[in-house]
Design an enzyme around this catalytic site. Sequence first.
Site, short mmCIF file in Angstrom:
data_model
loop_
_atom_site.label_atom_id
_atom_site.label_comp_id
_atom_site.label_asym_id
_atom_site.label_seq_id
_atom_site.Cartn_x
_atom_site.Cartn_y
_atom_site.Cartn_z
N SER A 1 0.83 -1.21 0.00
CA SER A 1 0.00 0.00 0.00
C SER A 1 0.86 1.25 0.00
O SER A 1 0.52 2.25 -0.65
CB SER A 1 -0.94 0.00 1.21
OG SER A 1 -0.21 -0.02 2.43
N TYR A 2 1.97 1.23 0.71
CA TYR A 2 2.87 2.37 0.73
C TYR A 2 3.44 2.62 -0.66
O TYR A 2 3.47 3.76 -1.15
CB TYR A 2 4.00 2.14 1.74
CG TYR A 2 4.91 3.32 1.92
CD1 TYR A 2 4.60 4.32 2.82
CD2 TYR A 2 6.09 3.43 1.20
CE1 TYR A 2 5.44 5.42 2.99
CE2 TYR A 2 6.94 4.52 1.36
CZ TYR A 2 6.61 5.51 2.26
OH TYR A 2 7.45 6.59 2.41
N ALA A 3 3.89 1.55 -1.31
CA ALA A 3 4.44 1.69 -2.66
C ALA A 3 3.39 2.22 -3.62
O ALA A 3 3.67 3.10 -4.45
CB ALA A 3 4.98 0.35 -3.15
N SER B 1 0.77 4.03 -2.87
CA SER B 1 0.46 5.43 -2.55
C SER B 1 1.55 6.37 -3.04
O SER B 1 1.26 7.45 -3.57
CB SER B 1 0.25 5.59 -1.04
OG SER B 1 1.45 5.46 -0.31
#
Length: 256
Positions: A160-162, A164
Amino acid sequence: MSILDKFSLEGKLALVTGCKHGIGKAMTMALAEAGADIIGVSLTLEESGSDIEKDVKALGHSFHGYQCDFSKRDATKRFINRVKADNPPIDILFSNAGTVLRSPAVEYPDDYWNTIIEINLNSHFILSREFGRDMVARGSGKIVFTASMLTYSGGITVPSYAASKGGIGQLTKALANEWAAHGVNVNAIAPGYIETRNTAPLQGDPVRSKTILDRLPAGRWGVPDDLKGTAVFLASAASDYLHGTIVNVDGGWMAR
């Protein structure tokens, strides 16, 4: 105007999200040191009497603090309304707030995904849309997002971080394409591996930390203050012809 004068932020009002710790705190202090008054917001920021407020005021500039949980859409919108009601129009938006939740992709929970996308991407679009609309109307403004090395690569156990941060890179370009002609600069800073709370698990992992250091031409982890010069540049008149650019401050990571 001399070249050094172009870096001055005297008379400007800057909003910095995620201002309490790490990169956001360094950016806040950089803008204040260059002359800007500050509106700061973080999840746990004291609305009065915070350390960052004291540090900014010690430089002779005003500080107006807010608390907001950017994982909640209604809270984000209430925050925007409060800022507009309480303050003059902002000149500079540093859209920096973000977090990370780690888990292998095959086990990655929906709530992790939804929380990170809301904080790290959706809230940034909403903030930039609402404050950017005012900047476009008056024909000037600076918006700076915090991107990441994972704007370019996928990372490990942080899907999810990547996603985002990849989205932040594209949002930077999309808004610049529409708003450059209206005098609004939209750019991003992509920090490399910086010593912050979010990277503490990597710093504490001897295998991952060695892998990172072996690739870094600079030979060290970065510190938040390494970003201060770029922050002032992107907020100032010195960057008036820079649009839709992601500036890597990464110790040479992308050069390898």
